[in-house]
Design an enzyme around this catalytic site. Sequence first.
Site, PDB file in Angstrom:
ATOM      1  N   GLY A  97       0.824  -1.212   0.000  1.00 49.25           N
ATOM      2  CA  GLY A  97       0.000   0.000   0.000  1.00 49.25           C
ATOM      3  C   GLY A  97       0.850   1.250   0.000  1.00 49.25           C
ATOM      4  O   GLY A  97       2.007   1.228  -0.417  1.00 49.25           O
TER       5      GLY A  97
ATOM      6  N   GLU B 195       3.546   6.668  -7.780  1.00 52.36           N
ATOM      7  CA  GLU B 195       3.734   6.449  -9.214  1.00 52.36           C
ATOM      8  C   GLU B 195       4.651   5.241  -9.505  1.00 52.36           C
ATOM      9  O   GLU B 195       4.480   4.556 -10.522  1.00 52.36           O
ATOM     10  CB  GLU B 195       4.278   7.749  -9.846  1.00 52.36           C
ATOM     11  CG  GLU B 195       4.540   7.714 -11.333  1.00 52.36           C
ATOM     12  CD  GLU B 195       3.366   7.209 -12.184  1.00 52.36           C
ATOM     13  OE1 GLU B 195       2.204   7.433 -11.817  1.00 52.36           O
ATOM     14  OE2 GLU B 195       3.635   6.564 -13.220  1.00 52.36           O
TER      15      GLU B 195
ATOM     16  N   HIS C  63       4.705   2.338  -7.936  1.00 55.56           N
ATOM     17  CA  HIS C  63       3.863   1.130  -7.957  1.00 55.56           C
ATOM     18  C   HIS C  63       2.987   1.116  -9.217  1.00 55.56           C
ATOM     19  O   HIS C  63       2.814   0.079  -9.852  1.00 55.56           O
ATOM     20  CB  HIS C  63       2.913   1.110  -6.748  1.00 55.56           C
ATOM     21  CG  HIS C  63       3.595   1.082  -5.421  1.00 55.56           C
ATOM     22  ND1 HIS C  63       3.655   2.172  -4.583  1.00 55.56           N
ATOM     23  CD2 HIS C  63       4.238   0.084  -4.781  1.00 55.56           C
ATOM     24  CE1 HIS C  63       4.297   1.846  -3.484  1.00 55.56           C
ATOM     25  NE2 HIS C  63       4.674   0.595  -3.570  1.00 55.56           N
TER      26      HIS C  63
ATOM     27  N   LYS D 275      14.058  -0.566  -7.729  1.00 52.33           N
ATOM     28  CA  LYS D 275      14.406   0.347  -6.633  1.00 52.33           C
ATOM     29  C   LYS D 275      14.911  -0.448  -5.423  1.00 52.33           C
ATOM     30  O   LYS D 275      15.899  -0.087  -4.797  1.00 52.33           O
ATOM     31  CB  LYS D 275      13.168   1.176  -6.287  1.00 52.33           C
ATOM     32  CG  LYS D 275      13.103   1.675  -4.890  1.00 52.33           C
ATOM     33  CD  LYS D 275      13.429   3.127  -4.825  1.00 52.33           C
ATOM     34  CE  LYS D 275      13.518   3.645  -3.420  1.00 52.33           C
ATOM     35  NZ  LYS D 275      12.883   2.850  -2.422  1.00 52.33           N
TER      36      LYS D 275
ATOM     37  N   GLN E 222      16.029  -6.878  -2.848  1.00 53.85           N
ATOM     38  CA  GLN E 222      14.769  -7.638  -2.747  1.00 53.85           C
ATOM     39  C   GLN E 222      14.447  -8.310  -4.086  1.00 53.85           C
ATOM     40  O   GLN E 222      14.050  -9.481  -4.124  1.00 53.85           O
ATOM     41  CB  GLN E 222      13.625  -6.706  -2.341  1.00 53.85           C
ATOM     42  CG  GLN E 222      12.258  -7.337  -2.491  1.00 53.85           C
ATOM     43  CD  GLN E 222      11.137  -6.466  -1.971  1.00 53.85           C
ATOM     44  OE1 GLN E 222      10.915  -6.402  -0.770  1.00 53.85           O
ATOM     45  NE2 GLN E 222      10.427  -5.788  -2.860  1.00 53.85           N
TER      46      GLN E 222
ATOM     47  N   ARG F  79       8.447   6.481   1.616  1.00 54.17           N
ATOM     48  CA  ARG F  79       9.065   7.197   2.751  1.00 54.17           C
ATOM     49  C   ARG F  79       9.317   8.674   2.458  1.00 54.17           C
ATOM     50  O   ARG F  79       9.577   9.439   3.389  1.00 54.17           O
ATOM     51  CB  ARG F  79      10.411   6.573   3.092  1.00 54.17           C
ATOM     52  CG  ARG F  79      10.288   5.162   3.601  1.00 54.17           C
ATOM     53  CD  ARG F  79      11.646   4.664   4.028  1.00 54.17           C
ATOM     54  NE  ARG F  79      11.547   3.299   4.482  1.00 54.17           N
ATOM     55  CZ  ARG F  79      12.420   2.343   4.221  1.00 54.17           C
ATOM     56  NH1 ARG F  79      13.492   2.623   3.519  1.00 54.17           N
ATOM     57  NH2 ARG F  79      12.259   1.134   4.678  1.00 54.17           N
TER      58      ARG F  79
HETATM   59  O1  PAF Z   1       8.343  -4.228  -1.745  1.00 55.05           O
HETATM   60  C1  PAF Z   1       7.340  -4.369  -1.006  1.00 55.05           C
HETATM   61  O2  PAF Z   1       6.423  -3.547  -0.999  1.00 55.05           O
HETATM   62  C2  PAF Z   1       7.262  -5.584  -0.094  1.00 55.05           C
HETATM   63  O3  PAF Z   1       8.509  -5.933   0.395  1.00 55.05           O
HETATM   64  C3  PAF Z   1       6.562  -6.781  -0.734  1.00 55.05           C
HETATM   65  C4  PAF Z   1       7.322  -7.330  -1.923  1.00 55.05           C
HETATM   66  C5  PAF Z   1       5.155  -6.389  -1.178  1.00 55.05           C
HETATM   67  C6  PAF Z   1       6.433  -7.916   0.285  1.00 55.05           C
HETATM   68  O4  PAF Z   1       5.713  -7.519   1.408  1.00 55.05           O
END
Ligand code: PAF
Length: 280
Positions: free
Chosen positions: A31, A35, A37, A149, A153, A187
């Site tokens: 959530g 932009e 996302h 970004k 991850q 953030r």
């Molecule tokens: O990047 C994120 O927003 C989170 O780490 C994710 C991949 C949705 C997992 O909670």
Amino acid sequence: MKTCTTIREIRAEIKAHKAAGRRVGFVPTMGALHEGHLSLARTLRQYSDIRVCSIFVNPTQFNDPKDYEAYIINLDRDKELLEHEGVDLLFAPHVSEMYPQGYQTTVTVNEISKPFEGALRPGHFAGVATVVTVLFNAVSPDVAIFGEKDFQQLRLIEQMVRDLQMDIEIVRGSLVRDSDGLALSSRNVRLSPEGRRNSLAISRGLFAAQAAFRKGEISGAKLEEIVTSSVQDVSGATIDYIAVVREDTLERVGDVTDPCRILVVVKIDGVRLLDNIALD
Ligand code: PAF
């Protein structure tokens, strides 16, 4: 856009789409959409027939419980943005749906989780790998997109999908910057106007290092130094790390000979800002 809050509901929806031969694309989020996302959702249009987005603030990836408590989202606003973007399905489960009573499994991706964010935020990546696995099991996407970004991850998810033989294509979504260069992040709203101006030293440093690389500088230490000198004198800034790493293993390099990236985390006024740039 239909919203499902249970795994049973989302599975029924997905099953119907797959039975009709549709390819399912997935954008997982926590959530507080911006932009960055929405551009992921837009990119995914090229890869899938229906697009599913999740909004789930995952408690297990916050190494500091206070950060979890302080993480506020506005579901109605986020829904409107996704609706406007033409997303077909939203999966917005409660914590008890994702981690029911008695839950006890954790997914750990070893090497890629250790440096940088993994070292500074113990348990963070196990939380990410675990929740993404549960989300993948709920949504069964054919393709999922993760932004560059959060480069570590992204690499973690690519590694996990490969190691666990998940039949899911992972697409890399480009990092999106504001017109002044700041990488978009949920953030950024926490920065003061002065912090917001000061934060531009990060992208300035990264662009300068990329330009130096393009002119022939291949020393990792020298490229790191260019970024460091851009941010070190900024008031209120603390460097967590600035590192030139191999794109595949995230190992720090002496010289840039294979595909590499500069990873940066700098705190400005206590706000952790992540950024990175490809050396290409
Ligand atoms: O990047 C994120 O927003 C989170 O780490 C994710 C991949 C949705 C997992 O909670």
